[in-house]
Design an enzyme around this catalytic site. Structure first.
Site, PDB file in Angstrom:
ATOM      1  N   SER A  62       0.728  -1.149  -0.093  1.00 17.89           N
ATOM      2  CA  SER A  62      -0.061   0.164   0.090  1.00 17.89           C
ATOM      3  C   SER A  62       0.740   1.490  -0.086  1.00 17.89           C
ATOM      4  CB  SER A  62      -0.924  -0.079   1.373  1.00 17.89           C
ATOM      5  OG  SER A  62      -0.338   0.067   2.444  1.00 17.89           O
ATOM      6  N   ARG A  67      22.753 -14.252   3.590  1.00 12.81           N
ATOM      7  CA  ARG A  67      22.064 -13.074   3.249  1.00 12.81           C
ATOM      8  C   ARG A  67      23.041 -12.267   2.192  1.00 12.81           C
ATOM      9  NH1 ARG A  67      18.451 -10.736   7.048  1.00 12.81           N
ATOM     10  NH2 ARG A  67      18.474 -11.946   8.825  1.00 12.81           N
ATOM     11  N   MET A  88      10.320  -7.008   4.283  1.00  7.63           N
ATOM     12  CA  MET A  88      10.329  -7.712   5.531  1.00  7.63           C
ATOM     13  C   MET A  88      11.555  -8.599   5.581  1.00  7.63           C
ATOM     14  SD  MET A  88       8.119  -6.325   6.914  1.00  7.63           S
ATOM     15  CE  MET A  88       7.774  -6.977   8.503  1.00  7.63           C
ATOM     16  N   ARG A  89      12.629  -8.072   4.809  1.00  2.85           N
ATOM     17  CA  ARG A  89      14.185  -8.675   5.152  1.00  2.85           C
ATOM     18  C   ARG A  89      15.288  -7.689   5.626  1.00  2.85           C
ATOM     19  NH1 ARG A  89      12.764 -13.774   5.986  1.00  2.85           N
ATOM     20  NH2 ARG A  89      15.271 -14.107   5.458  1.00  2.85           N
ATOM     21  N   ASN A 106      13.343   4.430   3.875  1.00  3.24           N
ATOM     22  CA  ASN A 106      12.474   3.218   4.635  1.00  3.24           C
ATOM     23  C   ASN A 106      11.316   4.178   5.411  1.00  3.24           C
ATOM     24  OD1 ASN A 106      11.579   0.597   5.363  1.00  3.24           O
ATOM     25  ND2 ASN A 106      12.225   1.153   7.473  1.00  3.24           N
ATOM     26  N   HIS A 155       8.644   3.356   8.722  1.00  2.00           N
ATOM     27  CA  HIS A 155       8.415   2.551  10.118  1.00  2.00           C
ATOM     28  C   HIS A 155       7.433   3.036  10.802  1.00  2.00           C
ATOM     29  CE1 HIS A 155       9.694  -0.228  13.151  1.00  2.00           C
ATOM     30  NE2 HIS A 155       9.569   0.592  13.864  1.00  2.00           N
ATOM     31  N   ASP A 159      15.931  -0.238  11.798  1.00  2.00           N
ATOM     32  CA  ASP A 159      15.038   1.090  12.011  1.00  2.00           C
ATOM     33  C   ASP A 159      15.900   2.126  12.599  1.00  2.00           C
ATOM     34  OD1 ASP A 159      13.131  -0.548  10.890  1.00  2.00           O
ATOM     35  OD2 ASP A 159      12.515  -1.224  13.031  1.00  2.00           O
ATOM     36  N   THR A 184      -2.963   5.410   7.426  1.00  2.00           N
ATOM     37  CA  THR A 184      -3.466   6.596   6.564  1.00  2.00           C
ATOM     38  C   THR A 184      -2.202   7.707   6.681  1.00  2.00           C
ATOM     39  OG1 THR A 184      -5.672   5.895   7.088  1.00  2.00           O
ATOM     40  CG2 THR A 184      -5.142   8.394   6.563  1.00  2.00           C
TER      41      THR A 184
END
Length: 205
Positions: free
Chosen positions: A14, A73, A98-99, A115, A117, A153, A180
């Site tokens: 989304s 990885r 999600m990695r 990113n 978060h 993060d 939202t």
């Protein structure tokens, strides 16, 4: 010069959709022309809904399934780099990817990867952010766009959007309300970032 953006996701995408729709908005006046365009949508999940959405709109897509690379990885990230190369992205937006990426990959994209978060960083890095905010009795909660580093993060904050936590909120209702905000914040930050503006943007809902 228009920046070429690769968008990474693992699910429905989304936030990717919000970014793409802002970058490719029809009938936008020249004064509002976006400084970036999507060049590829990438996923580690073959059946990710975001991949199907991008394909339907003619946006190039790539998939590298992470499962065959279990425990390696570096090899997974090398495979990502290989499929990205033909698309020549200038920057990467993580949008529900999600990695966890290693420093070997993030260092190559230092200052060129961002990113979103679902918490007001530095609070609640990692998962279950909405329940953690409720458990802590926070009066406000929200989301953060930040530059990506090898640390989870972490990285310089580029923007935050917050809202008041309602007494009746559950983790699910809070997640929906914050989502939202994410769809407002991420496109706004990308537009600024692609134009070279890294001053943090603060929004309140």
């Amino acid at each position: 010069m228009t920046k070429r953006v690769a968008i990474f996701l693992s699910g429905g995408g989304s936030n990717m959709r919000a970014l793409v729709e802002d970058m490719t908005a029809p009938n936008a006046p020249p004064s509002q022309d976006h400084p970036a365009r999507p060049c590829v949508v990438f996923s580690n999940q073959v059946d990710a809904g975001g991949i199907a959405w991008a394909k339907a709109r003619g946006i190039p897509t790539e998939v590298v399934d992470h499962r065959p690379f279990a425990g390696d990885r570096t090899a997974f990230e090398q495979a990502i780099s290989a499929v990205l190369a033909p698309h020549a992205p200038d920057m990467i937006c993580l949008a529900g990817f999600m990695r966890k990426l290693t420093g070997g990959f993030t260092d190559q994209w230092a200052g060129r990867m961002i990113n979103i978060h679902p918490s007001l960083l530095p609070k609640y890095k990692g998962l279950h952010t909405h329940q953690r905010a409720l458990d802590a009795g926070d009066a406000r909660h929200g989301c953060t766009v930040h530059e990506v580093t090898a640390a989870l993060d972490d990285g310089p904050i580029l923007g935050q959007a917050s809202l008041e936590v309602a007494a009746e909120d559950t983790a699910e209702t809070l997640a929906a309300r914050v989502l939202t905000l994410e769809h407002q914040l991420y496109p706004a930050v990308l537009r600024r970032f692609a134009a070279g503006n890294r001053k943090p943007l603060l929004l309140q809902g």
